[in-house]
Design a protein around this motif. Structure first.
Motif, PDB file in Angstrom:
ATOM      1  N   PHE A 147       6.769  -1.482  15.461  1.00  0.00           N
ATOM      2  CA  PHE A 147       5.412  -2.199  15.452  1.00  0.00           C
ATOM      3  C   PHE A 147       5.588  -3.115  16.518  1.00  0.00           C
ATOM      4  CE2 PHE A 147       1.823  -5.125  13.744  1.00  0.00           C
ATOM      5  CZ  PHE A 147       1.107  -4.829  14.561  1.00  0.00           C
ATOM      6  N   VAL A 148       6.628  -3.964  16.566  1.00  0.00           N
ATOM      7  CA  VAL A 148       6.847  -4.947  17.762  1.00  0.00           C
ATOM      8  C   VAL A 148       6.892  -4.430  19.212  1.00  0.00           C
ATOM      9  CG1 VAL A 148       8.169  -6.919  18.449  1.00  0.00           C
ATOM     10  CG2 VAL A 148       7.804  -6.626  15.991  1.00  0.00           C
ATOM     11  N   VAL A 149       8.083  -3.278  19.047  1.00  0.00           N
ATOM     12  CA  VAL A 149       7.892  -2.402  20.238  1.00  0.00           C
ATOM     13  C   VAL A 149       6.631  -2.063  20.837  1.00  0.00           C
ATOM     14  CG1 VAL A 149       8.904  -0.431  21.327  1.00  0.00           C
ATOM     15  CG2 VAL A 149      10.296  -1.988  19.705  1.00  0.00           C
ATOM     16  N   VAL A 150       5.730  -1.527  19.953  1.00  0.00           N
ATOM     17  CA  VAL A 150       4.816  -0.871  20.404  1.00  0.00           C
ATOM     18  C   VAL A 150       3.607  -2.064  20.869  1.00  0.00           C
ATOM     19  CG1 VAL A 150       2.513   0.266  19.758  1.00  0.00           C
ATOM     20  CG2 VAL A 150       4.613   1.192  19.091  1.00  0.00           C
ATOM     21  N   LEU A 151       3.753  -3.521  20.237  1.00  0.00           N
ATOM     22  CA  LEU A 151       2.856  -4.488  20.802  1.00  0.00           C
ATOM     23  C   LEU A 151       3.402  -5.023  22.008  1.00  0.00           C
ATOM     24  CD1 LEU A 151       2.771  -6.609  17.655  1.00  0.00           C
ATOM     25  CD2 LEU A 151       0.932  -5.319  18.493  1.00  0.00           C
ATOM     26  N   GLY A 152       4.612  -4.990  22.345  1.00  0.00           N
ATOM     27  CA  GLY A 152       5.344  -5.226  23.572  1.00  0.00           C
ATOM     28  C   GLY A 152       4.727  -4.053  24.623  1.00  0.00           C
ATOM     29  N   SER A 181      13.203 -12.056  12.092  1.00  0.00           N
ATOM     30  CA  SER A 181      13.330 -13.491  12.619  1.00  0.00           C
ATOM     31  C   SER A 181      12.556 -13.380  14.125  1.00  0.00           C
ATOM     32  CB  SER A 181      14.866 -13.482  12.804  1.00  0.00           C
ATOM     33  OG  SER A 181      15.447 -12.884  13.943  1.00  0.00           O
ATOM     34  N   LYS A 182      12.285 -14.679  14.450  1.00  0.00           N
ATOM     35  CA  LYS A 182      11.511 -14.896  15.595  1.00  0.00           C
ATOM     36  C   LYS A 182      12.623 -14.670  16.836  1.00  0.00           C
ATOM     37  CE  LYS A 182       8.433 -18.798  14.107  1.00  0.00           C
ATOM     38  NZ  LYS A 182       8.156 -19.933  14.397  1.00  0.00           N
ATOM     39  N   LYS A 183      13.646 -14.586  16.714  1.00  0.00           N
ATOM     40  CA  LYS A 183      14.785 -14.290  17.835  1.00  0.00           C
ATOM     41  C   LYS A 183      14.656 -12.656  17.897  1.00  0.00           C
ATOM     42  CE  LYS A 183      19.537 -14.402  19.072  1.00  0.00           C
ATOM     43  NZ  LYS A 183      20.959 -14.920  18.643  1.00  0.00           N
ATOM     44  N   GLU A 184      14.644 -12.062  16.860  1.00  0.00           N
ATOM     45  CA  GLU A 184      14.700 -10.573  16.860  1.00  0.00           C
ATOM     46  C   GLU A 184      13.439 -10.001  17.456  1.00  0.00           C
ATOM     47  OE1 GLU A 184      15.570  -6.722  14.126  1.00  0.00           O
ATOM     48  OE2 GLU A 184      15.121  -8.541  13.183  1.00  0.00           O
ATOM     49  N   VAL A 185      12.264 -10.467  16.992  1.00  0.00           N
ATOM     50  CA  VAL A 185      10.899 -10.436  17.803  1.00  0.00           C
ATOM     51  C   VAL A 185      10.803 -10.568  19.077  1.00  0.00           C
ATOM     52  CG1 VAL A 185       8.466 -10.892  17.763  1.00  0.00           C
ATOM     53  CG2 VAL A 185       9.787 -10.570  15.502  1.00  0.00           C
ATOM     54  N   ARG A 186      11.347 -11.528  19.621  1.00  0.00           N
ATOM     55  CA  ARG A 186      11.320 -12.019  20.960  1.00  0.00           C
ATOM     56  C   ARG A 186      12.236 -10.978  21.752  1.00  0.00           C
ATOM     57  NH1 ARG A 186      11.358 -17.505  19.225  1.00  0.00           N
ATOM     58  NH2 ARG A 186      13.608 -17.442  19.425  1.00  0.00           N
ATOM     59  N   GLY A 187      13.466 -10.623  21.194  1.00  0.00           N
ATOM     60  CA  GLY A 187      14.199  -9.764  21.876  1.00  0.00           C
ATOM     61  C   GLY A 187      13.504  -8.473  22.080  1.00  0.00           C
ATOM     62  N   LEU A 188      12.909  -7.836  21.033  1.00  0.00           N
ATOM     63  CA  LEU A 188      12.287  -6.742  20.946  1.00  0.00           C
ATOM     64  C   LEU A 188      11.309  -6.512  21.978  1.00  0.00           C
ATOM     65  CD1 LEU A 188      12.108  -5.890  17.226  1.00  0.00           C
ATOM     66  CD2 LEU A 188      13.513  -4.480  18.942  1.00  0.00           C
ATOM     67  N   LEU A 189      10.241  -7.653  22.014  1.00  0.00           N
ATOM     68  CA  LEU A 189       9.417  -7.691  23.001  1.00  0.00           C
ATOM     69  C   LEU A 189       9.637  -7.614  24.262  1.00  0.00           C
ATOM     70  CD1 LEU A 189       6.933 -10.602  21.377  1.00  0.00           C
ATOM     71  CD2 LEU A 189       6.592  -8.027  21.484  1.00  0.00           C
ATOM     72  N   ALA A 190      10.784  -8.476  24.507  1.00  0.00           N
ATOM     73  CA  ALA A 190      11.484  -8.505  26.041  1.00  0.00           C
ATOM     74  C   ALA A 190      11.825  -6.995  26.556  1.00  0.00           C
ATOM     75  CB  ALA A 190      12.538  -9.338  26.117  1.00  0.00           C
ATOM     76  N   ARG A 191      12.505  -6.373  25.612  1.00  0.00           N
ATOM     77  CA  ARG A 191      12.913  -4.806  25.963  1.00  0.00           C
ATOM     78  C   ARG A 191      11.756  -3.904  26.012  1.00  0.00           C
ATOM     79  NH1 ARG A 191      18.108  -3.430  22.165  1.00  0.00           N
ATOM     80  NH2 ARG A 191      18.240  -1.804  23.523  1.00  0.00           N
TER      81      ARG A 191
END
Length: 263
Positions: free
Chosen positions: A208-213, A231-241
């Motif tokens: 879901f995070v990947v699709v949002l990004g 975690s916020k760190k994981e979410v940020r990493g997924l969004l960046a990728r």
């Protein structure tokens, strides 16, 4: 006196006894094979996939090398990541039954796992309509996605969802293909439903995070309550990728990059 052309009573009795013995032997072998398959399945269930393989191989020998027994061995090898052995088992099945749809599905699945989605398309395209199962159409859709055939992939995932509407993994694949095809609305609608499902798992929420990004809605990842276990760190990493995938123009490159982080 026996009638001409018919075996005498003693001979008939002997033949009947022989058939009875053969039937009993076949039944005994079948029971032994079933026992081996149950044992192998139980060993796999405890995470020992490699240890289960010799038992599947014994079941093949006990069955006399039937096409179905080779498919079961191939499936076990595929689950264990033994792609060469899996391919050999599936092809042994096809040598005896060239139209065995399960074996065709297996051969195509191995090719996809080996990073050869284009090579897998022919066998998977043949297997899916023969089997007409959600799994078969889902695997075809994955191959088509990785090959950059997004319209075809979305059609395959659509068929798979019709056959298994409650399968969150298949619906997630459908949403990811929609995101790759720049149909953000369809991708987001599906993934929001999945992420908030009571049976959703962490991998679904990551997707879901990947699709949002990929669809340009990163801010939603900060506020959606369904993502609280990430975690916020994981979410940020997924969004960046995901953002880096969005910047790619080639469909195959985008699909390959997505495959490296999705699921």
């Amino acid at each position: 006196m026996a009638e001409q052309g018919k075996p005498e009573g003693g001979a008939m009795a002997a033949m009947a006894q022989q058939r009875k013995g053969e039937s009993a032997e076949a039944s005994e072998q079948g029971n032994a094979e079933d026992g081996l398959l149950r044992l192998a399945s139980d060993i796999e269930a405890h995470g020992q996939r490699e240890a289960a393989l010799p038992i599947y191989q014994r079941a093949v020998s006990l069955s006399g090398g039937t096409p179905d027994s080779y498919v079961r061995l191939g499936d076990a090898c595929l689950r264990a990541g033994r792609f060469k052995d899996a391919s050999e088992a599936y092809r042994a099945s096809l040598a005896k039954a060239p139209d065995n749809a399960e074996a065709l599905l297996g051969v195509g699945s191995v090719m996809v796992r080996q990073g050869r989605p284009e090579a897998a398309l022919e066998t998977l395209s043949k297997a899916a309509p023969l089997l007409n199962t959600a799994v078969a159409y889902d695997r075809l859709g994955v191959a088509q996605t990785l090959a950059g055939q997004l319209p075809q992939a979305r059609a395959s995932f659509g068929t798979a969802v019709q056959l298994a509407p409650d399968d969150l993994d298949i619906r997630t694949n459908q949403a990811l293909a929609a995101a790759l095809a720049d149909d953000g609305e369809a991708a987001l609608t599906t993934m929001r439903e999945i992420a908030h499902s009571p049976v959703a798992e962490a991998r679904h929420r990551r997707d879901f995070v990947v699709v949002l990004g990929m669809t340009g809605h990163p801010a939603e990842a900060e506020s959606d309550t369904a993502l609280g276990d990430l975690s916020k760190k994981e979410v940020r990493g997924l969004l960046a990728r995901a953002s880096s995938i969005r910047s790619l123009s080639d469909p195959k490159a985008r699909a390959k990059a997505l495959g490296a982080i999705a699921g």
